[in-house]
Design an enzyme around this catalytic site. Sequence first.
Site, short mmCIF file in Angstrom:
data_model
loop_
_atom_site.label_atom_id
_atom_site.label_comp_id
_atom_site.label_asym_id
_atom_site.label_seq_id
_atom_site.Cartn_x
_atom_site.Cartn_y
_atom_site.Cartn_z
N SER A 108 0.93 -1.17 -0.03
CA SER A 108 -0.10 0.01 -0.05
C SER A 108 0.90 1.38 0.08
O SER A 108 1.59 1.46 0.87
CB SER A 108 -0.94 -0.01 1.03
OG SER A 108 -1.77 1.31 1.14
N GLY A 109 0.69 2.27 -1.06
CA GLY A 109 1.30 3.43 -0.97
C GLY A 109 2.73 3.32 -1.93
O GLY A 109 3.43 4.27 -1.90
N THR A 113 -1.87 2.40 -8.03
CA THR A 113 -2.63 3.28 -8.75
C THR A 113 -2.06 4.10 -9.82
O THR A 113 -2.59 4.26 -10.92
CB THR A 113 -3.68 3.37 -7.73
OG1 THR A 113 -4.04 2.51 -6.88
CG2 THR A 113 -5.02 4.37 -8.29
N ASN A 158 -1.12 5.23 2.86
CA ASN A 158 -1.46 6.10 1.79
C ASN A 158 -2.76 6.94 1.98
O ASN A 158 -3.82 6.48 2.48
CB ASN A 158 -1.63 4.95 0.86
CG ASN A 158 -1.91 5.58 -0.82
OD1 ASN A 158 -1.89 6.71 -0.82
ND2 ASN A 158 -1.93 4.60 -1.58
N SER A 161 -5.51 5.28 -0.61
CA SER A 161 -5.28 3.90 -0.83
C SER A 161 -6.38 3.20 -1.25
O SER A 161 -7.71 3.60 -1.17
CB SER A 161 -5.15 3.30 0.89
OG SER A 161 -4.97 2.10 0.50
N SER A 162 -6.17 2.45 -2.29
CA SER A 162 -7.18 1.77 -2.85
C SER A 162 -7.60 0.70 -1.88
O SER A 162 -6.70 -0.31 -1.84
CB SER A 162 -6.68 0.94 -4.37
OG SER A 162 -5.91 1.94 -4.89
N GLY A 388 -0.50 -5.64 -2.92
CA GLY A 388 0.63 -6.30 -2.76
C GLY A 388 0.40 -7.31 -1.55
O GLY A 388 -0.52 -7.05 -0.63
N GLU A 390 0.78 -8.40 2.01
CA GLU A 390 0.75 -7.60 3.29
C GLU A 390 1.12 -8.60 4.47
O GLU A 390 0.69 -9.62 4.82
CB GLU A 390 -0.85 -7.25 3.60
CG GLU A 390 -1.30 -6.24 2.55
CD GLU A 390 -2.63 -5.55 2.77
OE1 GLU A 390 -3.43 -5.88 3.44
OE2 GLU A 390 -2.83 -4.47 1.94
N1 LIG Z 1 5.25 7.85 -10.22
C1 LIG Z 1 4.56 8.76 -9.19
N2 LIG Z 1 5.10 9.90 -9.12
C2 LIG Z 1 4.88 10.80 -8.27
N3 LIG Z 1 3.99 10.39 -7.05
C3 LIG Z 1 3.67 9.04 -6.93
C4 LIG Z 1 4.00 8.39 -8.06
N4 LIG Z 1 3.45 7.17 -7.77
C5 LIG Z 1 2.79 7.25 -6.49
N5 LIG Z 1 2.96 8.30 -5.87
C6 LIG Z 1 2.74 9.18 -4.97
O1 LIG Z 1 2.21 8.25 -3.82
C7 LIG Z 1 1.09 8.10 -3.65
C8 LIG Z 1 0.68 6.60 -3.34
O2 LIG Z 1 0.05 6.01 -4.67
P1 LIG Z 1 -0.74 4.88 -4.94
O3 LIG Z 1 -1.94 5.49 -4.44
O4 LIG Z 1 -0.67 4.45 -6.29
O5 LIG Z 1 -0.30 3.74 -4.12
P2 LIG Z 1 -0.86 2.11 -4.14
O6 LIG Z 1 0.26 1.45 -4.33
O7 LIG Z 1 -1.99 2.46 -5.31
O8 LIG Z 1 -1.41 2.07 -2.72
P3 LIG Z 1 -2.76 1.36 -2.35
O9 LIG Z 1 -2.45 -0.09 -2.30
O10 LIG Z 1 -2.92 1.81 -1.06
O11 LIG Z 1 -3.80 1.60 -3.11
C9 LIG Z 1 0.24 8.67 -4.59
O12 LIG Z 1 -0.97 9.25 -3.88
C10 LIG Z 1 1.33 9.91 -4.92
O13 LIG Z 1 1.08 10.97 -3.95
MG LIG Z 2 -4.02 2.02 -5.06
#
Ligand SMILES: Nc1ncnc2c1ncn2[C@@H]1O[C@H](COP(=O)(O)OP(=O)(O)OP(=O)(O)O)[C@@H](O)[C@H]1O
Ligand SMILES: [Mg+2]
Length: 1109
Positions: A108-109, A113, A158, A161-162, A388, A390
């Site tokens: 997460s984070g 996404t 996050n 977070s999704s 991913g 956990e």
């Molecule tokens: N390529 C990137 N460039 C800039 N910032 C990023 C990038 N990827 C992620 N981030 C930052 O990290 C934060 C978390 O990313 P994201 O929501 O995609 O995480 P996630 O893996 O989907 O988490 P979760 O599993 O909780 O959904 C985003 O809100 C953004 O601020």
């Molecule tokens: Mg996500």
Amino acid sequence: MEVKTKSLLDNMIGVGDMVLLEPLSEESFIENLRKRFDHNEIYTYIGSVVISVNPYKSMLIYTPERVEEYRNRNFYELSPHIYALADEAYRSLRDQDKDQCILITGESGAGKTEASKLVMSYVAAVCGKGQEVNKVKEQLLQSNPVLEAFGNAKTVRNDNSSRFGKYMDIEFDFKGDPLGGVISNYLLEKSRVVKQPRGERNFHIFYQLLSGASDDTLKKLKLDRDFSKYNYLSLDSAVVNGLDDATNFRTVRNAMQIVGFMEDEVQSVLELVAAVLKLGNIEFKPESRCNGTDESRVKDKNDLKEMCELLGIEQSVLERAFSYRTVEAKMEKVSTTLNVAQAYYARDALAKNLYSRLFSWIVNRINESIKAQAKTRHKVMGVLDIYGFEIFEDNSFEQFIINYCNEKLQQIFIELTLREEQEEYVREGIEWTNIEYFNNAIICDLIENHQNGILAMLDEECLRPGTVTDETFLDKLNMICAEHQHFESRLSKNSKFLNDHSLPHCCFRIQHYAGKVLYRVEGFVDKNNDLLYRDLSQAMYKANHTLIKHLFPEGNPAKVNLKRPPTAGFQFKASVGTLMRNLQTKNPNYIRCIKPNDKKAPHIFTESLVCHQVRYLGLMENVRVRRAGYAFRQAYEPCLERYKMLCKRTWPHWRGPAREGVEMLMADLQVPAEEFSYGRSKIFIRNPRTLFFLEERRRQCLQDLATLIQKIYRGWKCRTHFLLLKKSQIVVAAWYRRYAQQKKYEKIKSATTVVQSYTRGWQARKLLRELKHQKRCEEAVTTIAAYWHGTQARMELRRLKQEVRNKHAVTVIWAYWQGTKVRREYRKFFRANAGKKIYDFTIQRIMQKYFLGLKRTLPSMSPVDKNWPARPYVFLDGVHTELRRIFHLWRCKKYKSKFTEEKKAVYEEKLEASELFKDKKSLYPSSVSQPFKGDYLEISKNPKYQKLNSSFDEKVLLADVVNKINRANGKGTTRILLLTKKNVVLADQKTGQVKASVPLPDLTSVSVSTQNDGFFALRLKEGSASAVKGDFLLSSEHLIETITKLHHIGSTASDREQLNVDISDEFLVQFKQDKVCVKFIQVAPKNGNSVSCKRKNNRLLEVTVPASA
Ligand SMILES: Nc1ncnc2c1ncn2[C@@H]1O[C@H](COP(=O)(O)OP(=O)(O)OP(=O)(O)O)[C@@H](O)[C@H]1O
Ligand SMILES: [Mg+2]
């Protein structure tokens, strides 16, 4: 110009591909990631897998220019980037007709996404364009904000977070244009609806609705903007930094509209969201029943009422559903009461179900909108954004499910990677060598086995009649899985964990491929059951709300199904199975996301955290599998292109086939044969060392080449520069010469002009001089001629004159001679008369001239003009004076001749007066200018004197007022004095009565003074009748006129003597018998004094007269 030789290997920071890491160890792996991360290189490859490290800052690597850069380029051509993967996937799909899937994993984070959105946006940017295509793209992209609003929440890890797994199939036509898509969602974390851990929030939509909806909308939804009014909303982190809920609400509404939600659908969705919030506010209180059991009752019915109104549910039905539970078994219905805890459980279950079903409905609704219309076969690109691995301190049913999913993904990854590797070997004709790797199929089997898998046993426990608890489930596991080498439990038969205190009694541990995870069994059964009391689903079904009704189909009494609904585990397993089958048909592309730190901050790279992720993501496994056969492979053409400078025979050009060139190269470099293999189109290098050996040689060679190029370039540059200088010098010289010659020419030209002008001037002057000389000569000739002629003439003249003179002289001489002769002869006669004659003649001539001159200069005819020309000669003095006198007389005569008779008389009188008084009496000069008027009283006309006038026959010559001086006092009495030819009459002035009339013959003389006074005495003839009274002493203003007239009459009368006029300042006047002397004394004039007469004594009257000025 496209740079063909550019490679991933150029300008590498660390290594761009982990496969090339040498030596390969966890430390070097992480160090490489860190090094690249520090240099803002967030992407690194493991073969075709992209590792993405979350930068937690916006990077300028997603610009449209970057999109263009990566478009249609080979995967390894440019530095690692997610766009390279997206491009590779899209081109394989479009050009090779291979369905693709992009598997994005990470904790997460970690940025899954974001990565999925980047892939989608890249594909949207490079695929076809057009109105319809753009609409599809827009709908696909806009589905993200909607799903994120309902499925994402702020967690401690996050802010966005999704809380669900998402798999999206994007469908393309044969041209590669998007047609539509299908979204699958996995296991929404619905427990978040009713409870959120500390520091976390509920799903975004709740906060967005309350912050961003208009007052009107909120009123309709019976909501209050204040978060604190709702039990389901955690308050400690309701506001998230950098998240603008109000703006996001508008974005979501807009996205819903673009995706194709109808207005009433949006309204229904919002009503359900509002209903969940209201549901959370319903509270219960216990109520004891007579049978001793506790029954729950709704505390404050207001929220319940409002929620029922919102959803169109009958309040009593729902209220009852919160108090009772009906159990149906074999046609029998048993109704039991719910205690307060059960009521709360039912409420939360309803809320969770309501929300998760709403979410699924939204996903389906989006699918409905974005599904591809065309019936033809589609090419598909799947994007999987799933949670991913956990590993928390406290892992529950959800983690178990998620980790199961990741095990499946790892399995598929290994399977597909190896399969691909194998396929490539076959394709390239390389002999297959067995690759050793860890196969996690055994773990998957532990979880999903139909008979004795953990999920199967959980389902069994859930379906088993009798008392079922989490403990009974654990017992069962302990019994059945005890032997499994990846299962660990304290109470299992396997005694080796008996003393493992890290393994609590209520937990079991699984050795996943990514590490060991301890699961607490509490809640497993319940969560797997995911029960919603039938009364509640029936109550929902009864709602007068289309969406609610649709969400709870099992509540339909007509379709009562006594069969239990499938368990959550079962459903998940099924959907994961479907997903895996789906993925297996596709070409996989992996993005492994790594979170560099727990602080959500940029620039921080926490090695322990990354190490943990590298482990459970199986990245080392990944590299090992990839390197199991050959670490590096490259097509012959780029390989030869890259290393051809290492061999003289291939440098600079290899004319034969590329493979032979590479063989030549390798032989020349003496690379051991076991280090590489020749495939059909590629060379396979077993060990990265070999590659680095080649790279190092290449680097050295490039340096030499660079020196050579530099040398040649410098030579060329200097030569070019020199040639340029030379050329320039020629040009400059040419120009200068031209300039100098031009200057010289101009100088010569101007000098020539000067010389010319001087010459011309000189010539002209010379000519002029000549002409002038000529002219002068001509003139001189003329002059000389003239002079000559003149001289001639003068000589002639002189001669003639001389001749004349001579003649004259002869004549004169002759005359003289004659004269002399004559004079000699007549001398005796001549001398006696000549002097007188000449004198007379001269005098005559002078007189003549004098008279003629006088005639011209005669003065005017005015008798008073005193001018007279000066006398020219003294001897004319007498003549001149005489002539003046004569002239004056003559002009007086002329003047006089113009007079009338009257005027003549007047002048005669004036003349007489002059004769009488001029230079004798001072009064005279003042009288000259006064005309002699005579009748001052106008006696004939004045009626007053009519009588007086009529008493005379003669004409009155003078009538004037006079003063008769009284001898007694010297004072005057006014009398009228009349003078006729015969008499002098004195009359009273007022009455006109004659006082005295004296015949003129009686007058002997008149006495006047010499002074400036008007006194006069009329002296009477002694013995005449008039003399009786004595003489008259009178004073008149017109003395001169009066005396003159008297004298004139006397001079013109023939019968008497002329009247004497005595002028003396002392005279005697006979008054009767006495003679009185009248004496005139001149006094100095004073202001206002006039003539006065005073009697001094009997014999003297003194008259004082002021001296005239
Ligand atoms: N390529 C990137 N460039 C800039 N910032 C990023 C990038 N990827 C992620 N981030 C930052 O990290 C934060 C978390 O990313 P994201 O929501 O995609 O995480 P996630 O893996 O989907 O988490 P979760 O599993 O909780 O959904 C985003 O809100 C953004 O601020
Ligand atoms: Mg996500």
